[in-house]
Design a protein around this motif. Structure first.
Motif, PDB file in Angstrom:
ATOM      1  N   ALA A 195      -9.894  10.493   5.399  1.00 28.90           N
ATOM      2  CA  ALA A 195      -9.239  10.768   4.122  1.00 28.90           C
ATOM      3  C   ALA A 195      -9.185   9.504   3.276  1.00 28.90           C
ATOM      4  O   ALA A 195      -8.590   8.499   3.691  1.00 28.90           O
ATOM      5  CB  ALA A 195      -7.821  11.294   4.359  1.00 28.90           C
ATOM      6  N   ASN A 207       0.104   7.531   8.315  1.00 28.45           N
ATOM      7  CA  ASN A 207       0.509   8.715   7.548  1.00 28.45           C
ATOM      8  C   ASN A 207      -0.088   9.984   8.171  1.00 28.45           C
ATOM      9  O   ASN A 207      -1.289  10.058   8.391  1.00 28.45           O
ATOM     10  CB  ASN A 207       0.019   8.572   6.101  1.00 28.45           C
ATOM     11  CG  ASN A 207       0.444   9.730   5.219  1.00 28.45           C
ATOM     12  OD1 ASN A 207       1.544  10.241   5.345  1.00 28.45           O
ATOM     13  ND2 ASN A 207      -0.445  10.131   4.315  1.00 28.45           N
ATOM     14  N   ALA A 257     -11.535  -2.405  13.323  1.00 27.88           N
ATOM     15  CA  ALA A 257     -12.972  -2.543  13.050  1.00 27.88           C
ATOM     16  C   ALA A 257     -13.225  -2.339  11.572  1.00 27.88           C
ATOM     17  O   ALA A 257     -12.510  -1.580  10.905  1.00 27.88           O
ATOM     18  CB  ALA A 257     -13.755  -1.499  13.842  1.00 27.88           C
ATOM     19  N   ASP A 258     -14.239  -3.031  11.071  1.00 32.09           N
ATOM     20  CA  ASP A 258     -14.694  -2.789   9.699  1.00 32.09           C
ATOM     21  C   ASP A 258     -15.777  -1.714   9.785  1.00 32.09           C
ATOM     22  O   ASP A 258     -16.907  -1.986  10.193  1.00 32.09           O
ATOM     23  CB  ASP A 258     -15.235  -4.076   9.090  1.00 32.09           C
ATOM     24  CG  ASP A 258     -15.567  -3.892   7.611  1.00 32.09           C
ATOM     25  OD1 ASP A 258     -15.818  -2.736   7.186  1.00 32.09           O
ATOM     26  OD2 ASP A 258     -15.576  -4.892   6.876  1.00 32.09           O
ATOM     27  N   LEU A 259     -15.416  -0.515   9.394  1.00 35.85           N
ATOM     28  CA  LEU A 259     -16.322   0.634   9.533  1.00 35.85           C
ATOM     29  C   LEU A 259     -17.557   0.505   8.652  1.00 35.85           C
ATOM     30  O   LEU A 259     -18.547   1.204   8.867  1.00 35.85           O
ATOM     31  CB  LEU A 259     -15.572   1.921   9.196  1.00 35.85           C
ATOM     32  CG  LEU A 259     -14.522   2.346  10.227  1.00 35.85           C
ATOM     33  CD1 LEU A 259     -13.503   3.302   9.601  1.00 35.85           C
ATOM     34  CD2 LEU A 259     -15.211   3.004  11.421  1.00 35.85           C
ATOM     35  N   ASP A 290      -8.826   1.053  11.867  1.00 32.55           N
ATOM     36  CA  ASP A 290      -8.574   0.428  10.568  1.00 32.55           C
ATOM     37  C   ASP A 290      -9.066  -1.012  10.603  1.00 32.55           C
ATOM     38  O   ASP A 290      -9.130  -1.629  11.662  1.00 32.55           O
ATOM     39  CB  ASP A 290      -7.082   0.464  10.208  1.00 32.55           C
ATOM     40  CG  ASP A 290      -6.874   0.473   8.709  1.00 32.55           C
ATOM     41  OD1 ASP A 290      -6.610   1.550   8.140  1.00 32.55           O
ATOM     42  OD2 ASP A 290      -7.014  -0.603   8.071  1.00 32.55           O
ATOM     43  N   VAL A 291      -9.369  -1.513   9.422  1.00 31.63           N
ATOM     44  CA  VAL A 291      -9.854  -2.885   9.317  1.00 31.63           C
ATOM     45  C   VAL A 291      -8.693  -3.886   9.362  1.00 31.63           C
ATOM     46  O   VAL A 291      -8.895  -5.055   9.678  1.00 31.63           O
ATOM     47  CB  VAL A 291     -10.674  -3.057   8.007  1.00 31.63           C
ATOM     48  CG1 VAL A 291      -9.782  -2.997   6.770  1.00 31.63           C
ATOM     49  CG2 VAL A 291     -11.493  -4.336   8.010  1.00 31.63           C
ATOM     50  N   ALA A 339      -4.360   3.398   8.181  1.00 28.72           N
ATOM     51  CA  ALA A 339      -3.295   2.721   7.426  1.00 28.72           C
ATOM     52  C   ALA A 339      -2.032   2.630   8.290  1.00 28.72           C
ATOM     53  O   ALA A 339      -2.101   2.191   9.437  1.00 28.72           O
ATOM     54  CB  ALA A 339      -3.068   3.429   6.097  1.00 28.72           C
ATOM     55  N   GLY A 359      -9.486   4.841   8.947  1.00 30.23           N
ATOM     56  CA  GLY A 359      -8.630   4.287   7.891  1.00 30.23           C
ATOM     57  C   GLY A 359      -7.225   4.821   8.047  1.00 30.23           C
ATOM     58  O   GLY A 359      -6.666   5.438   7.152  1.00 30.23           O
ATOM     59  N   TYR A 388       0.836  -1.201   0.000  1.00 29.23           N
ATOM     60  CA  TYR A 388       0.000   0.000   0.000  1.00 29.23           C
ATOM     61  C   TYR A 388       0.872   1.253   0.000  1.00 29.23           C
ATOM     62  O   TYR A 388       0.670   2.169  -0.806  1.00 29.23           O
ATOM     63  CB  TYR A 388      -0.947  -0.001   1.218  1.00 29.23           C
ATOM     64  CG  TYR A 388      -1.561   1.357   1.456  1.00 29.23           C
ATOM     65  CD1 TYR A 388      -2.446   1.911   0.529  1.00 29.23           C
ATOM     66  CD2 TYR A 388      -1.208   2.117   2.565  1.00 29.23           C
ATOM     67  CE1 TYR A 388      -2.964   3.188   0.716  1.00 29.23           C
ATOM     68  CE2 TYR A 388      -1.729   3.378   2.762  1.00 29.23           C
ATOM     69  CZ  TYR A 388      -2.597   3.913   1.833  1.00 29.23           C
ATOM     70  OH  TYR A 388      -3.095   5.183   2.007  1.00 29.23           O
TER      71      TYR A 388
END
Ligand SMILES: C[S@@+](CC[C@H](N)C(=O)[O-])C[C@H]1O[C@@H](n2cnc3c(N)ncnc32)[C@H](O)[C@@H]1O
Length: 212
Positions: free
Chosen positions: A112, A53, A94-96, A70-71, A50, A48, A13
């Motif tokens: 973002a 960043n 968590a899966d939002l 984040d998932v 990641a 999210g 990613y």
């Protein structure tokens, strides 16, 4: 259905986002910095997150509570390692798009390039419910580009598996939807990125009066 993000290594990613044909990580970090400078939030959650960043843009003397969701648990483990000096950072896996996240609301929710991947159903509900009264929601969206695909080509094959679940979100629709939910657009900006793409960022304030 499990998230395609669970099959994208963080190196892939970040390699994709840093590749010359994409070059988006720095722009996203700068946009986050602009929001922090405007809002001076005592607390923030990054949806999210990641690999974290932009976290380095946060002044921990101003923003004392920092959270990320984040998932992908491996991304969160990397954030924990990279920002070990931030002992109190709250990380939620968590899966939002699937579940509501239960945590105390914050002064700033930063979202973002998440709605394109997680959709605007439950993920938007999560974003809205996490904003404290008089708080802020910042949203970065990718605009349509005749020059470039939603997920740009790069040498990272795993990232290309994200394409089927990627859908652009119209800033006009978002503005109307959030207004109906008690938010007001306080600021918006356009930022060109590589390959002819443009990001739109909207900063929404919860409540009628801007207390600043
Ligand atoms: C394009 S990246 C976000 C970029 C980052 N916000 C930044 O500013 O650099 C999308 C992130 O959202 C996460 N994500 C995607 N779908 C998700 C979901 N349904 N629930 C939680 N996180 C998700 C991915 O794992 C990934 O870390």
């Amino acid at each position: 259905m499990s998230s395609p993000w669970l099959h994208v290594p963080l190196e892939d990613y970040e390699g994709h986002m840093l590749s010359p044909e994409v070059a988006q990580l720095d722009v996203l970090a700068v946009l986050f910095r602009e929001v922090l400078d405007y809002c001076h939030p005592p607390s923030v959650v990054i949806l999210g997150i990641a690999g974290g960043n932009g976290i380095e843009q946060i002044d921990p003397n101003v923003t004392r509570r920092i959270a990320g969701i984040d998932v992908n648990p491996e991304y969160l483990a990397a954030v924990r390692r990279r920002y070990s000096a931030l002992n109190d950072i709250e990380l939620y896996c968590a899966d939002l798009a699937q579940q509501m996240v239960i945590m105390p609301p914050v002064a700033l929710v930063h979202a973002a390039l998440i709605f394109e991947h997680a959709g605007v159903g439950r993920c938007l509900d999560n974003a809205v419910q996490l904003v404290a009264p008089n708080g802020w929601l910042s949203v970065v969206l990718q605009l349509p580009s005749p020059a470039s695909a939603g997920v740009a080509a790069s040498p990272y094959a795993s990232v290309q598996t994200l394409k089927p679940a990627f859908a652009l979100v119209d800033p006009g629709w978002l503005k109307e939807t959030l207004e109906a939910r008690g938010f007001r657009l306080a600021q918006q900006t356009l930022r060109p990125v590589a390959a002819g793409k443009t990001f739109w960022m909207g900063l929404f304030h919860r409540g009628e009066s801007l207390a600043r």
